[in-house]
Write a protein that holds these residues in place. Structure first.
Motif, PDB file in Angstrom:
ATOM      1  N   TYR A 251       0.868  -1.182   0.000  1.00  0.00           N
ATOM      2  CA  TYR A 251       0.000   0.000   0.000  1.00  0.00           C
ATOM      3  C   TYR A 251       0.900   1.225   0.000  1.00  0.00           C
ATOM      4  CZ  TYR A 251      -3.953   2.827   1.744  1.00  0.00           C
ATOM      5  OH  TYR A 251      -4.927   3.769   1.920  1.00  0.00           O
ATOM      6  N   THR A 252       0.372   2.357   0.442  1.00  0.00           N
ATOM      7  CA  THR A 252       1.151   3.600   0.489  1.00  0.00           C
ATOM      8  C   THR A 252       2.432   3.418   1.294  1.00  0.00           C
ATOM      9  OG1 THR A 252      -0.871   4.858   0.402  1.00  0.00           O
ATOM     10  CG2 THR A 252       1.048   6.010   1.237  1.00  0.00           C
TER      11      THR A 252
ATOM     12  N   GLU B 139     -12.078   5.825  -6.117  1.00  0.00           N
ATOM     13  CA  GLU B 139     -10.722   6.030  -5.616  1.00  0.00           C
ATOM     14  C   GLU B 139      -9.881   6.790  -6.626  1.00  0.00           C
ATOM     15  OE1 GLU B 139      -9.910   4.516  -2.399  1.00  0.00           O
ATOM     16  OE2 GLU B 139      -8.329   6.001  -2.603  1.00  0.00           O
ATOM     17  N   ASP B 140      -9.246   7.832  -6.161  1.00  0.00           N
ATOM     18  CA  ASP B 140      -8.259   8.563  -6.949  1.00  0.00           C
ATOM     19  C   ASP B 140      -8.761   9.076  -8.299  1.00  0.00           C
ATOM     20  OD1 ASP B 140      -6.848   7.986  -4.713  1.00  0.00           O
ATOM     21  OD2 ASP B 140      -5.157   7.013  -5.694  1.00  0.00           O
TER      22      ASP B 140
ATOM     23  N   ASN C 102      -4.277   7.784   7.805  1.00  0.00           N
ATOM     24  CA  ASN C 102      -4.549   7.274   6.462  1.00  0.00           C
ATOM     25  C   ASN C 102      -5.929   6.634   6.434  1.00  0.00           C
ATOM     26  OD1 ASN C 102      -4.491   5.199   4.202  1.00  0.00           O
ATOM     27  ND2 ASN C 102      -2.606   6.312   3.833  1.00  0.00           N
ATOM     28  N   ASN C 103      -6.613   6.821   5.306  1.00  0.00           N
ATOM     29  CA  ASN C 103      -7.973   6.273   5.216  1.00  0.00           C
ATOM     30  C   ASN C 103      -8.012   4.745   5.370  1.00  0.00           C
ATOM     31  OD1 ASN C 103      -6.930   5.865   2.611  1.00  0.00           O
ATOM     32  ND2 ASN C 103      -8.069   7.593   1.775  1.00  0.00           N
TER      33      ASN C 103
ATOM     34  N   ARG D  26      -5.921  10.798 -10.802  1.00  0.00           N
ATOM     35  CA  ARG D  26      -5.166  11.435  -9.693  1.00  0.00           C
ATOM     36  C   ARG D  26      -4.745  10.345  -8.720  1.00  0.00           C
ATOM     37  NH1 ARG D  26      -7.255  12.276  -4.561  1.00  0.00           N
ATOM     38  NH2 ARG D  26      -5.724  10.631  -4.390  1.00  0.00           N
TER      39      ARG D  26
ATOM     40  N   LEU E 174      -2.850   8.831  -5.905  1.00  0.00           N
ATOM     41  CA  LEU E 174      -2.190   9.389  -4.720  1.00  0.00           C
ATOM     42  C   LEU E 174      -1.832  10.847  -5.016  1.00  0.00           C
ATOM     43  CD1 LEU E 174       0.113   6.290  -4.004  1.00  0.00           C
ATOM     44  CD2 LEU E 174      -2.162   6.731  -3.063  1.00  0.00           C
TER      45      LEU E 174
ATOM     46  N   ASP F 110     -13.426   7.373  -1.111  1.00  0.00           N
ATOM     47  CA  ASP F 110     -12.420   7.190  -0.073  1.00  0.00           C
ATOM     48  C   ASP F 110     -11.608   8.457   0.165  1.00  0.00           C
ATOM     49  OD1 ASP F 110     -10.898   5.646   1.711  1.00  0.00           O
ATOM     50  OD2 ASP F 110      -9.402   5.246   0.166  1.00  0.00           O
ATOM     51  N   ASP F 111     -11.281   9.146  -0.918  1.00  0.00           N
ATOM     52  CA  ASP F 111     -10.401  10.316  -0.797  1.00  0.00           C
ATOM     53  C   ASP F 111     -11.107  11.496  -0.152  1.00  0.00           C
ATOM     54  OD1 ASP F 111      -8.159   9.076  -2.266  1.00  0.00           O
ATOM     55  OD2 ASP F 111      -9.658   9.019  -3.845  1.00  0.00           O
TER      56      ASP F 111
ATOM     57  N   LYS G 193      -6.051  -1.409  -2.420  1.00  0.00           N
ATOM     58  CA  LYS G 193      -7.130  -1.073  -1.484  1.00  0.00           C
ATOM     59  C   LYS G 193      -7.931  -2.327  -1.152  1.00  0.00           C
ATOM     60  CE  LYS G 193      -6.704   3.507  -1.264  1.00  0.00           C
ATOM     61  NZ  LYS G 193      -6.677   4.374  -0.092  1.00  0.00           N
TER      62      LYS G 193
HETATM   63  O1  LIG Z   1      -3.913   5.569  -0.605  1.00  0.00           O
HETATM   64  C1  LIG Z   1      -3.586   6.337   0.318  1.00  0.00           C
HETATM   65  O2  LIG Z   1      -2.583   6.203   1.006  1.00  0.00           O
HETATM   66  C2  LIG Z   1      -4.502   7.469   0.660  1.00  0.00           C
HETATM   67  C3  LIG Z   1      -5.323   7.841  -0.488  1.00  0.00           C
HETATM   68  O3  LIG Z   1      -6.404   7.334  -0.696  1.00  0.00           O
HETATM   69  C4  LIG Z   1      -4.761   8.778  -1.471  1.00  0.00           C
HETATM   70  O4  LIG Z   1      -3.726   9.378  -1.207  1.00  0.00           O
HETATM   71  O5  LIG Z   1      -5.363   8.914  -2.539  1.00  0.00           O
END
Ligand SMILES: O=C([O-])CC(=O)C(=O)O
Ligand SMILES: [Mg+2]
Length: 572
Positions: free
Chosen positions: A139-140, A282-283, A472-473, A192, A194, A305-306, A210
């Motif tokens: 993940y991140t 997401e994103d 963080n989400n 977009r 992250l 989520d964002d 995710k």
């Molecule tokens: O994924 C992550 O760490 C947090 C998030 O949703 C993003 O930055 O778009």
């Protein structure tokens, strides 16, 4: 039939098909086989038992050297494996050892993805048991690098790619996915990713990552998870010129073409999976993220989520810090650096919570929250030219052009950074905040809470080590989604986001607070997720939005009992 299904689907399916089994909605005719009409296409699914070589190649059922003697006999595995039999624990130990040999996080990521494709239960066992070590890998932040290089490291598709080529055929594409009972979809259009910008089709790493967390942290079964990337092109010149790019080589579709395509997708998902499938956006880029949420929030079970997940996690951190500081949210003044999805999403949820707590209209509580974007403080005189999602945050004030001046002018008690621009919380900014906070709140204990979105190394100060929390989400979405799934919710309501925040804040102990931690340790995340899920489900029942009836009496126990566990099953 029963035994065939049991063998085929790892021992879970007998329950799947039972009308008394509630998590997946029982015996729904998801694919319409029994009510097919001329215009309802059906897919000719077959059920077969994997054995021998194909069993070893099937990540859902492969156990590698953990197959027992009996299983090796019964499933035609003799000779296909070396003679040693080792336990899942030993496999885990070996793999963790191997993983730690890699210096580069990207290589660890690739090794983990390979494991997922080879032996899914072992992958989840590693992830669950070593969550603090492996989260930054799958993940991140590593997943970001993986997306940037996805074209080169791409081996096997891990989700559904729906590109403009599939226009008019999205329903058929959904039916190509091998799993029939999907509970959670994470979808991106890659615009977009992250803080990395437009990565087009290579954004797929995000829904995949995710959803791995949905399973590991939240307990949704892997077979219920569907990662989707919508490819409407990319404006990233580098990718358009990259011979290894895996997506459509064209500029992004926009406007009507984009929204018609997304509408076809949203309609097809509901038609195929019904009302109870959760679609997590997401994103997406700002302009589309707010618009899609507004368009589908009343007709589908959608969650961004964002915007919402990030809001819920940050609110939880604030609520937890109030435990130590005392007072209420309304005693504070908030300043945001960044006014995109995260910034405005968090601001709105704080304002909603404040409004509920203090029984003050939302328009009033919003006034305690100020946002700075790339052009400076958001103020009334800029209103005309602001994007619509920023407009509620334009308050009466003279123009202020940078963060430091905004800090001095607004004198916030909480500073929240939600911008991709780095190195902005400078010494001057921090000192300014510290100086007037001491003056403003006499007797305030010298407390500074700090949390960051990505993992941040501990900081030594005056001989003491401070461990920054990870706002963080990931703390929220797995539990929130699981709560929606187990209650059979059909819509996401703001009160559910508040319920998730409240549950997360409730998991922060006094001991955590004393160490300056406003989030509980991630090592407890499954327990935390069960509490979040239970609180969210309770809210869904309260609001009449839950369809799994009757309501289980003890929702925490119920949530725990529904969670996927990665230990191997025995095969007959
Ligand atoms: O994924 C992550 O760490 C947090 C998030 O949703 C993003 O930055 O778009
Ligand atoms: Mg995101």
């Amino acid at each position: 039939m029963e035994s065939v299904l049991k063998a085929q689907r790892g021992g879970e399916s007998v329950l799947d098909l039972s009308p008394t089994w509630t998590v997946e909605g029982g015996v729904e005719d998801v694919y319409g086989e029994d009510r097919a009409t001329e215009d309802q296409l059906v897919t000719p699914w077959t059920v077969s038992v994997a054995s021998g070589y194909s069993l070893l190649r099937d990540p859902q059922y492969n156990k590698g050297l953990a197959f027992t003697e009996k299983e090796r006999d019964a499933h035609y595995l003799r000779g296909l494996l070396p003679p040693a039999i080792i336990s899942q624990e030993l496999q885990e130990k070996k793999l963790m050892h191997n993983l730690r040999q890699y210096d580069l996080p990207l290589h660890k990521y690739m090794a983990m993805m390979e494991l997922e494709e080879r032996n899914q239960r072992l992958f989840y066992k590693l992830l669950i048991d070593n969550v603090e070590e492996l989260l930054p890998v799958v993940y991140t932040p590593t997943v970001g690098e993986a997306c940037q290089k996805y074209g080169s490291i791409f081996r096997r598709p891990q989700g559904l790619y729906i590109s403009l080529k599939e226009k008019g055929k999205i329903l058929e594409v959904l039916r190509n996915w091998p799993q029939r009972t999907v509970q959670v979809i994470v979808v991106t259009d890659g615009e977009r990713i992250l803080g990395l910008g437009d990565l087009g089709c290579q954004g797929m790493g995000i829904p995949v990552g995710k959803l791995a967390l949905y399973t590991a942290l939240g307990g949704v079964r892997p077979s219920g998870c569907l990662p989707i990337t919508i490819d409407v092109g990319t404006n990233n010149e580098k990718l358009l010129n990259d011979e290894f790019y895996i997506g459509l080589k064209q500029k992004r579709a926009t406007g009507k073409e984009y929204y018609d395509f997304l509408h076809e997708f949203m309609t097809a998902v509901k038609q195929n999976y019904g009302e109870k499938v959760l679609i997590q956006f997401e994103d997406f880029a700002n302009h589309n993220a707010f618009e899609l949420l507004a368009r589908y929030g009343t007709t589908h079970l959608v969650f961004n989520d964002d915007i919402q997940g990030t809001a819920s996690v940050v609110l939880a951190g604030l609520v937890a810090s109030l435990k130590l500081l005392g007072g209420t949210l309304a005693d504070h003044r908030f300043l945001f650096f960044g006014a995109g999805e995260a910034g405005t999403g968090i601001a709105e949820l704080i304002a909603i919570e404040m409004s509920k707590q203090s029984k003050t209209p939302l328009e009033e509580t919003r006034k305690k929250i100020w946002l700075v974007d790339s052009k400076g403080l958001i103020v009334n005189s800029r209103k005309e030219s602001l994007q619509h999602f920023k407009k509620p945050w334009a308050h009466e004030h003279e123009p202020v052009h940078n963060l430091l001046d905004a800090v001095k002018a607004i004198k916030p008690t909480a500073l929240i950074g939600t911008s991709g621009v780095g190195k902005t919380f400078t010494k001057d900014v921090v000192e300014a905040i510290a100086s007037f906070n001491r003056k403003l709140i006499p007797g305030l204990r010298a407390v500074l809470f700090f949390a960051s979105g990505s993992p941040f190394d501990p900081v030594e100060f005056n001989g003491k080590s401070f461990v920054p929390g990870q706002a963080n989400n990931a703390y929220i979405f797995p539990g929130l989604g699981f709560g929606l799934v187990i209650s059979g919710a059909i819509r996401v309501h703001d009160d559910m986001l508040l319920a998730a925040s409240e549950a997360l804040a409730g998991q922060v102990t006094d001991e955590n607070c004393d160490k300056g931690m406003i989030y509980p340790p991630l090592s407890n995340i499954r327990k935390i997720s069960a509490h979040i899920a239970a609180n969210v489900a309770a809210k869904a029942y309260e609001l009449g939005l839950a369809t799994r009836l009757p309501r289980p009496a003890d929702l925490v126990k119920y949530a725990e009992s529904c969670m996927y566990t990665p230990s191997y099953r025995s095969y007959r």
